[in-house]
Scaffold this motif. Structure first.
Motif, PDB file in Angstrom:
ATOM      1  N   THR A 178       3.444  -5.906  22.088  1.00  0.00           N
ATOM      2  CA  THR A 178       2.384  -6.155  21.104  1.00  0.00           C
ATOM      3  C   THR A 178       0.998  -6.200  21.741  1.00  0.00           C
ATOM      4  OG1 THR A 178       2.816  -8.539  21.276  1.00  0.00           O
ATOM      5  CG2 THR A 178       3.886  -7.355  19.476  1.00  0.00           C
ATOM      6  N   MET A 179       0.877  -6.754  22.941  1.00  0.00           N
ATOM      7  CA  MET A 179      -0.439  -6.849  23.566  1.00  0.00           C
ATOM      8  C   MET A 179      -0.977  -5.479  23.953  1.00  0.00           C
ATOM      9  SD  MET A 179       0.074  -8.252  27.485  1.00  0.00           S
ATOM     10  CE  MET A 179       1.018  -9.710  27.049  1.00  0.00           C
ATOM     11  N   ILE A 180      -0.087  -4.515  24.126  1.00  0.00           N
ATOM     12  CA  ILE A 180      -0.499  -3.144  24.435  1.00  0.00           C
ATOM     13  C   ILE A 180      -0.711  -2.347  23.150  1.00  0.00           C
ATOM     14  CG2 ILE A 180       0.274  -0.957  25.452  1.00  0.00           C
ATOM     15  CD1 ILE A 180       1.737  -2.625  27.584  1.00  0.00           C
ATOM     16  N   SER A 181       0.219  -2.481  22.219  1.00  0.00           N
ATOM     17  CA  SER A 181       0.185  -1.666  20.998  1.00  0.00           C
ATOM     18  C   SER A 181      -1.040  -1.940  20.140  1.00  0.00           C
ATOM     19  CB  SER A 181       1.460  -1.911  20.181  1.00  0.00           C
ATOM     20  OG  SER A 181       2.610  -1.525  20.917  1.00  0.00           O
ATOM     21  N   ALA A 182      -1.486  -3.194  20.089  1.00  0.00           N
ATOM     22  CA  ALA A 182      -2.663  -3.514  19.279  1.00  0.00           C
ATOM     23  C   ALA A 182      -3.883  -2.746  19.768  1.00  0.00           C
ATOM     24  CB  ALA A 182      -2.922  -5.024  19.318  1.00  0.00           C
ATOM     25  N   GLY A 183      -3.939  -2.498  21.067  1.00  0.00           N
ATOM     26  CA  GLY A 183      -5.065  -1.771  21.621  1.00  0.00           C
ATOM     27  C   GLY A 183      -5.077  -0.298  21.262  1.00  0.00           C
ATOM     28  N   PHE A 184      -3.920   0.244  20.895  1.00  0.00           N
ATOM     29  CA  PHE A 184      -3.841   1.638  20.463  1.00  0.00           C
ATOM     30  C   PHE A 184      -4.189   1.795  18.980  1.00  0.00           C
ATOM     31  CE2 PHE A 184      -0.465   2.322  23.907  1.00  0.00           C
ATOM     32  CZ  PHE A 184      -1.342   2.982  24.737  1.00  0.00           C
ATOM     33  N   ASN A 185      -4.115   0.710  18.240  1.00  0.00           N
ATOM     34  CA  ASN A 185      -4.206   0.801  16.779  1.00  0.00           C
ATOM     35  C   ASN A 185      -5.363   0.001  16.203  1.00  0.00           C
ATOM     36  OD1 ASN A 185      -1.451   2.199  15.758  1.00  0.00           O
ATOM     37  ND2 ASN A 185      -1.035   0.961  17.585  1.00  0.00           N
ATOM     38  N   VAL A 186      -6.479   0.010  16.917  1.00  0.00           N
ATOM     39  CA  VAL A 186      -7.657  -0.747  16.493  1.00  0.00           C
ATOM     40  C   VAL A 186      -8.148  -0.262  15.126  1.00  0.00           C
ATOM     41  CG1 VAL A 186     -10.065  -1.279  17.054  1.00  0.00           C
ATOM     42  CG2 VAL A 186      -8.337  -1.230  18.862  1.00  0.00           C
ATOM     43  N   ASN A 187      -8.413  -1.222  14.239  1.00  0.00           N
ATOM     44  CA  ASN A 187      -8.998  -0.927  12.927  1.00  0.00           C
ATOM     45  C   ASN A 187      -8.098  -0.056  12.061  1.00  0.00           C
ATOM     46  OD1 ASN A 187     -11.150  -1.302  11.115  1.00  0.00           O
ATOM     47  ND2 ASN A 187     -11.949   0.754  11.545  1.00  0.00           N
ATOM     48  N   ASP A 191       1.417  -2.186  11.147  1.00  0.00           N
ATOM     49  CA  ASP A 191       1.906  -3.374  11.861  1.00  0.00           C
ATOM     50  C   ASP A 191       1.454  -3.443  13.320  1.00  0.00           C
ATOM     51  OD1 ASP A 191       3.120  -4.355   9.613  1.00  0.00           O
ATOM     52  OD2 ASP A 191       5.106  -3.542  10.083  1.00  0.00           O
ATOM     53  N   PRO A 192       1.484  -2.337  14.065  1.00  0.00           N
ATOM     54  CA  PRO A 192       1.059  -2.426  15.464  1.00  0.00           C
ATOM     55  C   PRO A 192      -0.401  -2.843  15.634  1.00  0.00           C
ATOM     56  CG  PRO A 192       2.342  -0.442  15.111  1.00  0.00           C
ATOM     57  CD  PRO A 192       2.043  -1.008  13.759  1.00  0.00           C
ATOM     58  N   ALA A 193      -1.201  -2.683  14.584  1.00  0.00           N
ATOM     59  CA  ALA A 193      -2.615  -3.038  14.680  1.00  0.00           C
ATOM     60  C   ALA A 193      -2.842  -4.548  14.650  1.00  0.00           C
ATOM     61  CB  ALA A 193      -3.400  -2.386  13.541  1.00  0.00           C
ATOM     62  N   VAL A 194      -1.820  -5.303  14.271  1.00  0.00           N
ATOM     63  CA  VAL A 194      -1.966  -6.762  14.192  1.00  0.00           C
ATOM     64  C   VAL A 194      -2.209  -7.321  15.589  1.00  0.00           C
ATOM     65  CG1 VAL A 194      -0.873  -8.941  13.565  1.00  0.00           C
ATOM     66  CG2 VAL A 194      -0.496  -6.904  12.151  1.00  0.00           C
ATOM     67  N   ASN A 195      -3.324  -7.982  15.754  1.00  0.00           N
ATOM     68  CA  ASN A 195      -3.677  -8.578  17.041  1.00  0.00           C
ATOM     69  C   ASN A 195      -3.093  -9.986  17.082  1.00  0.00           C
ATOM     70  OD1 ASN A 195      -4.914  -9.702  19.308  1.00  0.00           O
ATOM     71  ND2 ASN A 195      -6.828  -8.594  18.973  1.00  0.00           N
ATOM     72  N   ARG A 196      -2.007 -10.156  17.814  1.00  0.00           N
ATOM     73  CA  ARG A 196      -1.274 -11.418  17.813  1.00  0.00           C
ATOM     74  C   ARG A 196      -1.712 -12.385  18.915  1.00  0.00           C
ATOM     75  NH1 ARG A 196       3.030 -10.605  14.400  1.00  0.00           N
ATOM     76  NH2 ARG A 196       3.547  -8.425  13.961  1.00  0.00           N
ATOM     77  N   ASP A 197      -2.579 -11.932  19.810  1.00  0.00           N
ATOM     78  CA  ASP A 197      -2.883 -12.779  20.959  1.00  0.00           C
ATOM     79  C   ASP A 197      -4.341 -12.769  21.378  1.00  0.00           C
ATOM     80  OD1 ASP A 197      -3.175 -10.279  22.245  1.00  0.00           O
ATOM     81  OD2 ASP A 197      -1.056 -10.264  22.784  1.00  0.00           O
ATOM     82  N   GLY A 198      -5.228 -12.292  20.490  1.00  0.00           N
ATOM     83  CA  GLY A 198      -6.645 -12.321  20.818  1.00  0.00           C
ATOM     84  C   GLY A 198      -7.049 -11.375  21.926  1.00  0.00           C
ATOM     85  N   TYR A 294       3.972   6.879  29.333  1.00  0.00           N
ATOM     86  CA  TYR A 294       3.854   7.050  27.888  1.00  0.00           C
ATOM     87  C   TYR A 294       5.168   7.520  27.270  1.00  0.00           C
ATOM     88  CZ  TYR A 294      -1.141   6.153  27.311  1.00  0.00           C
ATOM     89  OH  TYR A 294      -2.370   5.535  27.233  1.00  0.00           O
ATOM     90  N   GLY A 295       5.926   8.328  27.993  1.00  0.00           N
ATOM     91  CA  GLY A 295       7.212   8.779  27.475  1.00  0.00           C
ATOM     92  C   GLY A 295       8.158   7.611  27.246  1.00  0.00           C
ATOM     93  N   ILE A 296       8.178   6.672  28.175  1.00  0.00           N
ATOM     94  CA  ILE A 296       9.029   5.485  28.027  1.00  0.00           C
ATOM     95  C   ILE A 296       8.508   4.610  26.894  1.00  0.00           C
ATOM     96  CG2 ILE A 296       9.697   3.326  29.170  1.00  0.00           C
ATOM     97  CD1 ILE A 296       9.789   4.929  31.806  1.00  0.00           C
ATOM     98  N   TYR A 297       7.203   4.451  26.803  1.00  0.00           N
ATOM     99  CA  TYR A 297       6.612   3.643  25.727  1.00  0.00           C
ATOM    100  C   TYR A 297       7.019   4.187  24.357  1.00  0.00           C
ATOM    101  CZ  TYR A 297       2.948   1.670  22.720  1.00  0.00           C
ATOM    102  OH  TYR A 297       2.260   1.032  21.698  1.00  0.00           O
ATOM    103  N   ARG A 298       6.913   5.495  24.171  1.00  0.00           N
ATOM    104  CA  ARG A 298       7.254   6.100  22.877  1.00  0.00           C
ATOM    105  C   ARG A 298       8.769   6.077  22.624  1.00  0.00           C
ATOM    106  NH1 ARG A 298       6.534  11.065  22.889  1.00  0.00           N
ATOM    107  NH2 ARG A 298       5.711  11.466  25.001  1.00  0.00           N
ATOM    108  N   ALA A 299       9.563   6.202  23.681  1.00  0.00           N
ATOM    109  CA  ALA A 299      11.016   6.180  23.505  1.00  0.00           C
ATOM    110  C   ALA A 299      11.499   4.820  23.025  1.00  0.00           C
ATOM    111  CB  ALA A 299      11.698   6.553  24.831  1.00  0.00           C
ATOM    112  N   ALA A 300      10.694   3.790  23.244  1.00  0.00           N
ATOM    113  CA  ALA A 300      11.071   2.441  22.781  1.00  0.00           C
ATOM    114  C   ALA A 300      10.792   2.257  21.297  1.00  0.00           C
ATOM    115  CB  ALA A 300      10.288   1.387  23.578  1.00  0.00           C
ATOM    116  N   GLY A 301      10.308   3.316  20.646  1.00  0.00           N
ATOM    117  CA  GLY A 301      10.044   3.246  19.210  1.00  0.00           C
ATOM    118  C   GLY A 301       8.589   3.047  18.862  1.00  0.00           C
TER     119      GLY A 301
END
Length: 305
Positions: A178-187, A191-198, A294-301
């Motif tokens: 989540t701390m990585i995914s939120a940075g990809f989905n700014v604005n 669901d990945p855009a939810v910033n759960r940790d500031g 990035y390939g591993i990141y995307r393979a995780a869904g």
């Protein structure tokens, strides 16, 4: 074992930390062999908490390593405090008493690093500052940090605490990003855009705090490991593909994925299996390409926008 500086300190630490939460599952001979193997691998950073095994894990470790002044010189010891039954407690009295207990169980005169375990909403930063000052001046603790805290909680502590906070221990794995995914989905409205940790990832990088990922092989909140799990066929296929390229195990690649991030993280591994310990340490030698990461990141869904 490759090393990094822990936060803004001058302390050189191995990039893999050995978590001792489960060392009480080993008998005396097994514990001695495990600790010795870690040292042989260059993994001399041992991570504890006063609640692990009700304190027994620290005692077992001290016995397993045959603690003495000469042995202590070659160890880097970190422990955590602040969790009590049914509550969290960052009071001055609790911190000081906890450290005294930790030192007694570890049979040492000082900790290299002390972390505050989980945020205490009743925290009074002035009390924490007084405790840290006393621990530092007495020589009982050399460096300080936090665990599971967001940027504002850290800033609140820094309002009074003068010591650098060198580390923040956070849940992070290939399947908990989540701390990585939120940075990809700014604005974005997903669901990945939810910033759960500031934006804690960016905060730690900006402030030179070392992130120590805990549960680097777990998915969910202690639901199980993702390696070899039929719930993650695409991810395991990709990890196995990369592992075959480097002629290492899937365990090595899972740790190498974390180490590839330029935040200079220090994963805390919790295995008590000697072969897996060695596999984790091998990750220090692997540097994944951007395509592999990035390939591993995307393979995780995870889906890139």
């Amino acid at each position: 074992m490759r090393t990094i500086k822990l936060g803004t300190s001058t302390l050189d630490v191995p990039v893999v930390a050995v978590g001792c939460m489960r060392i009480n599952s080993l008998d005396k001979t097994e514990a001695e062999r495990f600790v010795q193997t870690a040292l042989e691998e260059g993994a001399n950073f041992f991570e504890h908490a006063d609640i692990y095994g009700g304190g027994a894990c620290e005692e077992i470790f001290a016995e397993a390593v045959h603690m003495s002044a000469s042995v202590r010189e070659n160890l880097i010891l970190q422990s955590k405090c602040g969790i009590r039954p049914g509550m969290f407690d960052f009071s001055k009295e609790h911190i000081l008493n906890s450290v005294d207990g930790i030192l007694k169980r570890l049979n040492t005169e000082y900790l290299d690093v002390l972390l505050l375990h989980r945020p205490d909403t009743l925290v009074e930063p002035e009390e924490v500052a007084e405790a840290f000052d006393q621990l530092e001046s007495s020589g009982k603790v050399r460096h300080f940090g936090v665990s599971n805290q967001n940027p504002m909680q850290i800033q609140l502590l820094k309002k009074s605490v003068k010591q650098p906070l060198v580390a923040n221990q956070l849940q992070l794995s290939i399947t908990n990003t989540t701390m990585i995914s939120a940075g990809f989905n700014v604005n974005m409205e997903n669901d990945p855009a939810v910033n759960r940790d500031g934006s804690i990832l960016d905060f730690c990088r900006l402030n030179d705090m070392t992130i120590q990922p805990w549960s680097p092989f777990q998915y969910g909140f202690f639901e199980g490991v993702f390696l070899g799990n039929e719930k993650f066929p695409e991810l395991n296929a990709k990890i196995d593909e990369v592992a075959a390229k480097y002629e290492v195990s899937n365990t090595t690649i899972a740790v190498a994925w974390l180490l590839r991030h330029p935040a200079r993280m220090q994963p805390v591994i919790g295995t008590m299996n000697i072969e897996r310990l060695k596999d984790c340490c091998k990750a220090s030698e692997i540097y994944l390409t951007r395509e592999e990461w990035y390939g591993i990141y995307r393979a995780a869904g995870n889906v890139l926008p």
